[in-house]
Write an enzyme that holds these catalytic residues in place. Structure first.
Site, PDB file in Angstrom:
ATOM      1  N   ASP A 125       0.830  -1.212   0.000  1.00 52.68           N
ATOM      2  CA  ASP A 125       0.000   0.000   0.000  1.00 52.68           C
ATOM      3  C   ASP A 125       0.870   1.271   0.000  1.00 52.68           C
ATOM      4  OD1 ASP A 125      -2.400   1.417   0.111  1.00 52.68           O
ATOM      5  OD2 ASP A 125      -3.197   0.287   1.796  1.00 52.68           O
ATOM      6  N   ASP A 182     -10.422   3.283  -3.465  1.00 55.98           N
ATOM      7  CA  ASP A 182     -11.097   2.100  -2.921  1.00 55.98           C
ATOM      8  C   ASP A 182     -12.521   1.968  -3.465  1.00 55.98           C
ATOM      9  OD1 ASP A 182      -8.813   1.944  -1.432  1.00 55.98           O
ATOM     10  OD2 ASP A 182      -9.839   1.807   0.510  1.00 55.98           O
TER      11      ASP A 182
HETATM   12  C1  GAL Z   1      -6.143   1.351   1.484  1.00 51.68           C
HETATM   13  C2  GAL Z   1      -6.277   0.299   0.395  1.00 51.68           C
HETATM   14  C3  GAL Z   1      -7.362  -0.668   0.823  1.00 51.68           C
HETATM   15  C4  GAL Z   1      -6.971  -1.299   2.147  1.00 51.68           C
HETATM   16  C5  GAL Z   1      -6.713  -0.226   3.182  1.00 51.68           C
HETATM   17  C6  GAL Z   1      -6.140  -0.803   4.468  1.00 51.68           C
HETATM   18  O1  GAL Z   1      -5.111   2.235   1.152  1.00 51.68           O
HETATM   19  O2  GAL Z   1      -6.590   0.927  -0.806  1.00 51.68           O
HETATM   20  O3  GAL Z   1      -7.556  -1.651  -0.172  1.00 51.68           O
HETATM   21  O4  GAL Z   1      -5.818  -2.083   1.944  1.00 51.68           O
HETATM   22  O5  GAL Z   1      -5.783   0.723   2.712  1.00 51.68           O
HETATM   23  O6  GAL Z   1      -5.873   0.186   5.407  1.00 51.68           O
END
Ligand code: GAL
Length: 374
Positions: A125, A182
């Protein structure tokens, strides 16, 4: 080759967020086997954010001692014993999005740790990236660290499409990269992420490297679903059909321990999975007169056996819209006879020439397999 076809599996984030523990993971693994998901190809079981202890121990990431008491190596071994692959999550910044320690400056030791634990998939991430850092460099560092281990680890880049990863992520060793923010369990989110934002990305996908329009929300709107909206069966069908046409990774996001029959039937649809997993690995693109966002969208992709997969999507509000695909949209001569299997309705027709037409309800889809006859 890792990810010769789009990766398939399950990820904890969409339904459980940070509320994860080893019991949930083991129950999910059992459910993936019992429901037939594993045998349909859903092999990767991925733990997302918040598995870590709040601090490193001796310079290494450790799992939360209460929620993952058995340790990640033992958990991965149990998952492997069920014939599944095991995935985990970290971040290119100093902390994960949930504020746990992440891999910036620890890329080598973390990659070695993951390999030792038996990890097969890393989602990486982009929260808390240090100011001014070059994202390509950050992702290259982890890509190199993973390659230097003695394990084949699928590398999933998640910087939300912010720096056009389709242009560079494959060159830093990524097998898939998020192309968008997301996903939410709403039609608005799915039609933006899976349609509008994918229209120009088909040239970048292929065996070993895939565009990722985020995890599936199919089945999240059912009973016991917390917040976020939920969609109708027709909308989930359009969502899943499009992810299959897009050669997108198919990472399930619902609670697989309690799927409804309609969720299970959709996620296990053999005709749709075969399109997603087609070895040619071409991502669908818009065809037809409009070639644009509109109430009627036609997407198509060529398949390895010379057939075409076609999605007729009614994005508008009116039921029963007459929709069609013309042979010219598929590069076929108008007088070329072709068989059409309507995967959505189960109907089939032989020796059609020129076009195929059908009625499609609001926010629904008909997926076709058009096979030129010799
Ligand atoms: C976001 C990501 C999500 C999930 C989340 C966890 O940045 O896009 O899919 O992994 O973090 O905190």
């Amino acid at each position: 080759m890792i990810a010769a076809t789009p990766p398939m599996g399950w990820n904890s984030w969409n339904t459980f967020g940070p509320n994860i523990d080893e019991g949930l993971i083991l129950e999910t693994a059992d459910a993936m086997v019992a429901s037939g998901l594993r045998d349909a190809g859903y092999k990767y079981l991925v733990i997302d954010d918040a598995w870590m202890a709040p601090e490193r121990v001796g310079g290494r990431l450790m799992p939360d001692p209460d929620r993952f008491a058995m340790g990640i190596a033992a958990l991965a071994a149990e998952v492997h014993d069920l014939g599944l692959l095991f995935g985990i999550y970290s971040c290119a910044g100093t902390h994960t999005c949930e504020g746990f320690p992440a891999s910036y400056g620890y890329e080598d030791v973390d990659a070695r740790t993951f390999a030792e634990w038996g990890v097969d998939f890393l989602k990486y991430d982009y929260c808390y990236a240090i100011a001014g850092a070059d994202p390509v460099q950050l992702y290259r560092r982890m890509g190199q660290a993973l390659r230097q281990t003695d394990r084949e680890i699928l590398y999933s880049v998640c910087e939300w499409g912010a720096h056009k990863p389709w242009e560079w992520a494959a060159s830093v060793g990524a097998h898939m990269w998020r192309t968008t923010e997301d996903i939410l369990d709403t039609w608005e989110s799915v039609s933006r992420i899976g349609f509008d934002l994918q229209a120009d990305l088909h040239p970048y996908a292929g065996p070993g490297h895939w565009n990722d329009p985020d995890m599936l929300v199919v089945g999240m709107g059912g009973e016991g679903h917390v917040g976020r909206g939920g969609m109708t069966d027709a909308e989930y069908r359009s969502h899943f059909s499009q992810w299959c046409l897009l050669a997108s990774p198919l990472m399930i996001g619902c609670d697989v321990r309690s799927m409804s029959d309609s969720t299970k039937n959709l996620l296990l649809d053999p005709g749709l999975i075969a399109i997603n997993q087609d070895p040619l690995g071409r991502q669908a693109y818009r065809v037809g007169v409009a070639k644009d966002h509109g109430p009627a969208e036609t997407w198509a992709r060529p398949l390895a056996d010379g057939a075409w997969a076609v999605g007729l999507f009614n994005m508008g509000d009116e039921d029963g819209r007459l929709m069609s695909v013309g042979w010219e949209d598929l590069g076929l001569r108008l007088d070329q006879p072709a068989g059409v299997e309507n995967i959505t309705t189960g109907e089939a027709a032989e020796s059609l020439v020129g076009s195929y037409a059908t009625n499609v309800d609001s926010h629904d889809v008909n997926v076709l397999r058009v096979t030129p006859e010799l």
